[in-house]
Design a protein around this motif. Structure first.
Motif, PDB file in Angstrom:
ATOM      1  N   ARG A 342      17.255  10.639  49.383  1.00 48.78           N
ATOM      2  CA  ARG A 342      16.756  10.379  50.730  1.00 48.78           C
ATOM      3  C   ARG A 342      16.127  11.642  51.285  1.00 48.78           C
ATOM      4  NH1 ARG A 342      19.153   5.619  52.873  1.00 48.78           N
ATOM      5  NH2 ARG A 342      18.309   6.178  54.902  1.00 48.78           N
ATOM      6  N   LEU A 343      15.263  11.465  52.270  1.00 45.69           N
ATOM      7  CA  LEU A 343      14.641  12.587  52.950  1.00 45.69           C
ATOM      8  C   LEU A 343      14.962  12.557  54.443  1.00 45.69           C
ATOM      9  CD1 LEU A 343      11.161  12.450  51.182  1.00 45.69           C
ATOM     10  CD2 LEU A 343      12.907  14.212  50.865  1.00 45.69           C
ATOM     11  N   ASP A 344      16.036  11.842  54.800  1.00 54.36           N
ATOM     12  CA  ASP A 344      16.364  11.694  56.218  1.00 54.36           C
ATOM     13  C   ASP A 344      17.852  11.884  56.507  1.00 54.36           C
ATOM     14  OD1 ASP A 344      17.273   9.429  54.959  1.00 54.36           O
ATOM     15  OD2 ASP A 344      16.359   8.004  56.353  1.00 54.36           O
ATOM     16  N   THR A 345      18.520  12.705  55.712  1.00 51.70           N
ATOM     17  CA  THR A 345      19.956  12.929  55.931  1.00 51.70           C
ATOM     18  C   THR A 345      20.223  13.975  57.007  1.00 51.70           C
ATOM     19  OG1 THR A 345      20.160  14.699  54.275  1.00 51.70           O
ATOM     20  CG2 THR A 345      20.402  12.419  53.497  1.00 51.70           C
ATOM     21  N   GLY A 346      19.200  14.749  57.382  1.00 54.09           N
ATOM     22  CA  GLY A 346      19.394  15.788  58.378  1.00 54.09           C
ATOM     23  C   GLY A 346      20.114  17.016  57.862  1.00 54.09           C
ATOM     24  N   GLU A 347      20.144  17.218  56.532  1.00 49.21           N
ATOM     25  CA  GLU A 347      20.838  18.368  55.951  1.00 49.21           C
ATOM     26  C   GLU A 347      19.994  19.023  54.870  1.00 49.21           C
ATOM     27  OE1 GLU A 347      25.551  17.830  56.133  1.00 49.21           O
ATOM     28  OE2 GLU A 347      24.586  16.412  54.782  1.00 49.21           O
ATOM     29  N   LEU A 348      20.178  20.320  54.730  1.00 56.47           N
ATOM     30  CA  LEU A 348      19.579  21.067  53.632  1.00 56.47           C
ATOM     31  C   LEU A 348      20.469  20.963  52.405  1.00 56.47           C
ATOM     32  CD1 LEU A 348      18.727  24.332  55.592  1.00 56.47           C
ATOM     33  CD2 LEU A 348      17.048  22.627  54.839  1.00 56.47           C
ATOM     34  N   GLY A 349      19.868  20.927  51.235  1.00 55.03           N
ATOM     35  CA  GLY A 349      20.628  21.062  50.010  1.00 55.03           C
ATOM     36  C   GLY A 349      20.629  22.520  49.588  1.00 55.03           C
ATOM     37  N   VAL A 350      21.733  22.988  49.040  1.00 51.82           N
ATOM     38  CA  VAL A 350      21.846  24.389  48.622  1.00 51.82           C
ATOM     39  C   VAL A 350      22.374  24.434  47.196  1.00 51.82           C
ATOM     40  CG1 VAL A 350      22.855  26.652  49.101  1.00 51.82           C
ATOM     41  CG2 VAL A 350      22.353  25.079  50.998  1.00 51.82           C
ATOM     42  N   ILE A 351      21.650  25.113  46.317  1.00 54.30           N
ATOM     43  CA  ILE A 351      22.072  25.314  44.928  1.00 54.30           C
ATOM     44  C   ILE A 351      22.020  26.816  44.651  1.00 54.30           C
ATOM     45  CG2 ILE A 351      21.643  24.812  42.497  1.00 54.30           C
ATOM     46  CD1 ILE A 351      20.182  22.293  43.376  1.00 54.30           C
ATOM     47  N   ALA A 352      23.165  27.395  44.303  1.00 51.07           N
ATOM     48  CA  ALA A 352      23.239  28.827  44.024  1.00 51.07           C
ATOM     49  C   ALA A 352      23.764  29.042  42.617  1.00 51.07           C
ATOM     50  CB  ALA A 352      24.155  29.520  45.032  1.00 51.07           C
ATOM     51  N   VAL A 353      23.142  29.955  41.899  1.00 49.65           N
ATOM     52  CA  VAL A 353      23.532  30.263  40.522  1.00 49.65           C
ATOM     53  C   VAL A 353      23.917  31.732  40.435  1.00 49.65           C
ATOM     54  CG1 VAL A 353      22.840  30.292  38.097  1.00 49.65           C
ATOM     55  CG2 VAL A 353      21.949  28.514  39.627  1.00 49.65           C
ATOM     56  N   ARG A 354      25.112  31.968  39.881  1.00 50.76           N
ATOM     57  CA  ARG A 354      25.573  33.331  39.663  1.00 50.76           C
ATOM     58  C   ARG A 354      26.205  33.413  38.286  1.00 50.76           C
ATOM     59  NH1 ARG A 354      24.677  38.519  40.126  1.00 50.76           N
ATOM     60  NH2 ARG A 354      26.545  39.764  39.783  1.00 50.76           N
ATOM     61  N   VAL A 355      25.497  34.011  37.327  1.00 45.06           N
ATOM     62  CA  VAL A 355      25.985  34.175  35.966  1.00 45.06           C
ATOM     63  C   VAL A 355      26.131  35.670  35.708  1.00 45.06           C
ATOM     64  CG1 VAL A 355      25.551  33.736  33.525  1.00 45.06           C
ATOM     65  CG2 VAL A 355      24.829  32.061  35.237  1.00 45.06           C
ATOM     66  N   ALA A 356      27.378  36.130  35.618  1.00 42.26           N
ATOM     67  CA  ALA A 356      27.646  37.562  35.517  1.00 42.26           C
ATOM     68  C   ALA A 356      27.607  38.092  34.091  1.00 42.26           C
ATOM     69  CB  ALA A 356      29.001  37.878  36.148  1.00 42.26           C
ATOM     70  N   GLY A 357      27.593  37.221  33.115  1.00 42.01           N
ATOM     71  CA  GLY A 357      27.588  37.687  31.741  1.00 42.01           C
ATOM     72  C   GLY A 357      27.613  36.531  30.767  1.00 42.01           C
ATOM     73  N   ALA A 358      27.824  36.878  29.497  1.00 40.63           N
ATOM     74  CA  ALA A 358      27.769  35.875  28.443  1.00 40.63           C
ATOM     75  C   ALA A 358      28.861  34.817  28.590  1.00 40.63           C
ATOM     76  CB  ALA A 358      27.882  36.558  27.079  1.00 40.63           C
ATOM     77  N   VAL A 359      30.033  35.210  29.105  1.00 43.06           N
ATOM     78  CA  VAL A 359      31.134  34.258  29.248  1.00 43.06           C
ATOM     79  C   VAL A 359      30.769  33.172  30.252  1.00 43.06           C
ATOM     80  CG1 VAL A 359      33.523  33.968  29.985  1.00 43.06           C
ATOM     81  CG2 VAL A 359      32.882  35.942  28.589  1.00 43.06           C
ATOM     82  N   GLN A 360      30.216  33.577  31.395  1.00 48.12           N
ATOM     83  CA  GLN A 360      29.827  32.583  32.383  1.00 48.12           C
ATOM     84  C   GLN A 360      28.639  31.757  31.916  1.00 48.12           C
ATOM     85  OE1 GLN A 360      29.453  34.447  36.324  1.00 48.12           O
ATOM     86  NE2 GLN A 360      31.275  33.291  36.874  1.00 48.12           N
ATOM     87  N   ALA A 361      27.772  32.348  31.112  1.00 45.73           N
ATOM     88  CA  ALA A 361      26.665  31.574  30.548  1.00 45.73           C
ATOM     89  C   ALA A 361      27.209  30.479  29.634  1.00 45.73           C
ATOM     90  CB  ALA A 361      25.724  32.492  29.774  1.00 45.73           C
ATOM     91  N   ALA A 362      28.227  30.812  28.840  1.00 45.03           N
ATOM     92  CA  ALA A 362      28.854  29.812  27.973  1.00 45.03           C
ATOM     93  C   ALA A 362      29.530  28.729  28.810  1.00 45.03           C
ATOM     94  CB  ALA A 362      29.865  30.486  27.054  1.00 45.03           C
ATOM     95  N   GLU A 363      30.193  29.137  29.894  1.00 44.60           N
ATOM     96  CA  GLU A 363      30.850  28.160  30.765  1.00 44.60           C
ATOM     97  C   GLU A 363      29.828  27.206  31.371  1.00 44.60           C
ATOM     98  OE1 GLU A 363      33.651  28.042  34.780  1.00 44.60           O
ATOM     99  OE2 GLU A 363      32.237  29.682  34.424  1.00 44.60           O
ATOM    100  N   LEU A 364      28.680  27.747  31.772  1.00 47.95           N
ATOM    101  CA  LEU A 364      27.637  26.913  32.355  1.00 47.95           C
ATOM    102  C   LEU A 364      27.130  25.901  31.347  1.00 47.95           C
ATOM    103  CD1 LEU A 364      26.013  26.552  34.983  1.00 47.95           C
ATOM    104  CD2 LEU A 364      24.302  28.116  34.037  1.00 47.95           C
ATOM    105  N   ALA A 365      27.015  26.335  30.076  1.00 46.33           N
ATOM    106  CA  ALA A 365      26.560  25.414  29.035  1.00 46.33           C
ATOM    107  C   ALA A 365      27.590  24.321  28.771  1.00 46.33           C
ATOM    108  CB  ALA A 365      26.273  26.194  27.746  1.00 46.33           C
ATOM    109  N   LEU A 366      28.878  24.664  28.859  1.00 47.61           N
ATOM    110  CA  LEU A 366      29.930  23.700  28.544  1.00 47.61           C
ATOM    111  C   LEU A 366      30.233  22.758  29.709  1.00 47.61           C
ATOM    112  CD1 LEU A 366      32.402  26.071  26.670  1.00 47.61           C
ATOM    113  CD2 LEU A 366      31.088  24.208  25.647  1.00 47.61           C
ATOM    114  N   LEU A 367      30.199  23.276  30.937  1.00 46.49           N
ATOM    115  CA  LEU A 367      30.645  22.490  32.085  1.00 46.49           C
ATOM    116  C   LEU A 367      29.518  21.986  32.966  1.00 46.49           C
ATOM    117  CD1 LEU A 367      33.782  24.553  33.197  1.00 46.49           C
ATOM    118  CD2 LEU A 367      33.660  22.584  31.651  1.00 46.49           C
ATOM    119  N   GLY A 368      28.310  22.534  32.807  1.00 44.12           N
ATOM    120  CA  GLY A 368      27.186  22.064  33.600  1.00 44.12           C
ATOM    121  C   GLY A 368      27.418  22.252  35.086  1.00 44.12           C
ATOM    122  N   GLU A 369      27.278  21.159  35.857  1.00 49.37           N
ATOM    123  CA  GLU A 369      27.380  21.233  37.315  1.00 49.37           C
ATOM    124  C   GLU A 369      28.766  21.656  37.798  1.00 49.37           C
ATOM    125  OE1 GLU A 369      24.784  18.182  39.618  1.00 49.37           O
ATOM    126  OE2 GLU A 369      25.504  17.154  37.818  1.00 49.37           O
TER     127      GLU A 369
END
Length: 464
Positions: A342-369
């Motif tokens: 929808r384009l009428d919810t009256g709210e902003l969507g926020v997506i933030a990514v913080r990958v501090a190293g290889a371990v978190q990169a692996a976690e992102l690949a395994l767990l996704g969202e």
């Protein structure tokens, strides 16, 4: 992302046949999971080897991180690891005789995800945005970019077709560095009763801001390259000519308009890694090479001061990438085809990514969202801060430099959008699979009752 409200799995939201199909798919999904578990149990004598499959995926993600975050020899080693780790696991499975177990388990899990997503998709599709029938404009003015989308304006004869429908067309002379805002304001002063754009999302946003300021309807012609805003409006992106039907047989939508430090945006404002990269003049002609050259400094924090962001309820520290969208995306993947329901919810969507190293990169690949390095939420406002005098921002694809703090807000229902009565509509994108809901649906379990919420826009019916 913002959670979709449900009733007791739509007994009151849709026909019983749709609920029955959703329940059958949910049960099939659980059966597929049972099949995957059975396949793994069949290889219980080789637990260690089976575990190496997950380890291989994690190593591949770590290798990809090293390839992106480093240069020279480290990048080469990372790329080799990203390629050889999954290949090595496949070879190990093959020589140990577990390849069939792995294939069956993977196929069953894939089928389970497909069935679960289909069950949730059938469970309840969001209603379309509310529309109202309106009279055809008398003095429509369309601003067209002749080079947008590889020259779609000329290829589809949009100027002649629009003029035949009574609209006045202003062609942008790109050699003179035209100002779409000034042209739109002049058109309003001369009596325009509708403003439209055949061009990219950046031009659309600027003219949309003028239309909203004067309370005039706004129209989108899908002549841009990606047409993200048009896609979420349900327009036909492959047929720009069909957009012109809004001039003769149109309906009107009330949608929200994003605002970033006084500048309107219809899609997204991006901070951090991507915003830095698009500032480079070489990016337009060599996107991949430019990104690979700049990513190491950006990912390890050696380029630019760290950002922080404040939303209505949370503070986000040092995200490497931050995306603020005009209404939330159904999934955290707007750069790979994500859509806003929808384009009428009256709210902003926020997506933030913080990958501090290889371990978190692996976690992102395994767990996704669900990875800890990925944050998704909604907010009425977002304030981005930095110690730098200016920070790069990509607003609807346009590279800008803004002085912090950069304030993003949303103007609910600020924009009247004229669209054709007959249009394809935006394909429904199911949210991430919620296994709790799937189990509850499969066994017809009642939900925990909460106070009845006040009806909101999610319950509005489309009348077109």
């Amino acid at each position: 992302m913002k959670e979709t409200r449900t009733t007791r799995e739509t007994e009151t939201q849709g026909p019983e046949t749709g609920l029955g199909a959703a329940r059958a798919l949910a049960r099939l999904a659980l059966l597929c999971i049972a099949g995957a578990v059975a396949a793994v149990v069949a290889g219980t004598g080789h637990w260690f080897i089976l575990l190496l499959g997950l380890v291989g995926l994690g190593l591949a993600a770590a290798g990809l991180w090293w390839a992106l975050a480093h240069r020279g020899f480290a990048r080469l080693l990372g790329a080799l690891l990203a390629i050889t780790a999954p290949v090595g696991v496949l070879v190990l499975y093959a020589v140990s005789g577990l390849w069939l177990v792995a294939v069956i388990a993977l196929a069953a899990w894939t089928a389970a995800l497909g069935c679960a997503r289909s069950a949730l998709r059938r469970l309840r599709k969001p209603h379309g945005m509310h529309t109202r029938t309106v009279r055809a404009p008398r003095r429509a003015v369309l601003i067209m970019n002749p080079k947008s989308g590889g020259g779609k304006v000329g290829q589809h004869g949009l100027v002649e077709r629009a003029e035949a429908l009574g609209a006045r067309v202003i062609l942008l002379d790109l050699d003179t560095d035209p100002d779409p805002v000034a042209l739109a304001r002049q058109a309003v002063a001369e009596g325009a009763d509708l403003l439209g754009v055949a061009g990219g999302d950046g031009t659309q946003a600027l003219v949309a801001g003028v239309a909203a300021q004067h309370g005039l309807p706004f129209m989108v012609v899908t002549a841009g390259t990606r047409n993200h805003f048009a896609m979420d409006l349900g327009l036909d992106r492959d047929d720009p000519v069909s957009s012109l039907e809004a001039l003769s047989d149109g309906v009107e939508l009330r949608v929200d308009l994003g605002d970033i430090s006084g500048r309107p945006f219809v899609n997204t404002a991006s901070f951090g890694t991507y915003a830095h990269i698009v500032q480079n003049p070489e990016y337009r002609d060599a996107k991949a090479a430019t990104a690979l050259d700049q990513l190491p400094d950006l990912l390890v924090g050696e380029a630019g001061a760290p950002l922080s962001a404040r939303t209505d309820e949370e503070r986000l520290e040092a995200p490497q990438a931050l995306l603020v969208s005009n209404n939330p995306y159904a999934r955290a993947d707007p750069l790979t085809g994500g859509r806003r329901e929808r384009l009428d919810t009256g709210e902003l969507g926020v997506i933030a990514v913080r990958v501090a190293g290889a371990v978190q990169a692996a976690e992102l690949a395994l767990l996704g969202e669900r990875a800890s390095g990925l944050t998704t939420l909604t907010s009425r406002s977002v304030i981005v801060e930095s110690d730098e005098e200016t920070i790069p921002v990509a607003v609807d694809g346009e590279a800008l430099l803004l002085s912090p703090p950069v304030v993003c807000t949303i103007r609910p229902g600020a924009l009247r959008v004229r669209v054709p009565r007959e249009r394809p509509g935006a394909p429904y994108v199911a949210p991430a699979v919620d296994w709790y809901r799937v189990i509850r649906l499969a066994f017809d379990l009642p939900r925990h009752h909460r106070a009845t919420p006040t009806p909101d826009k999610d319950q509005e019916q489309s009348d077109d």
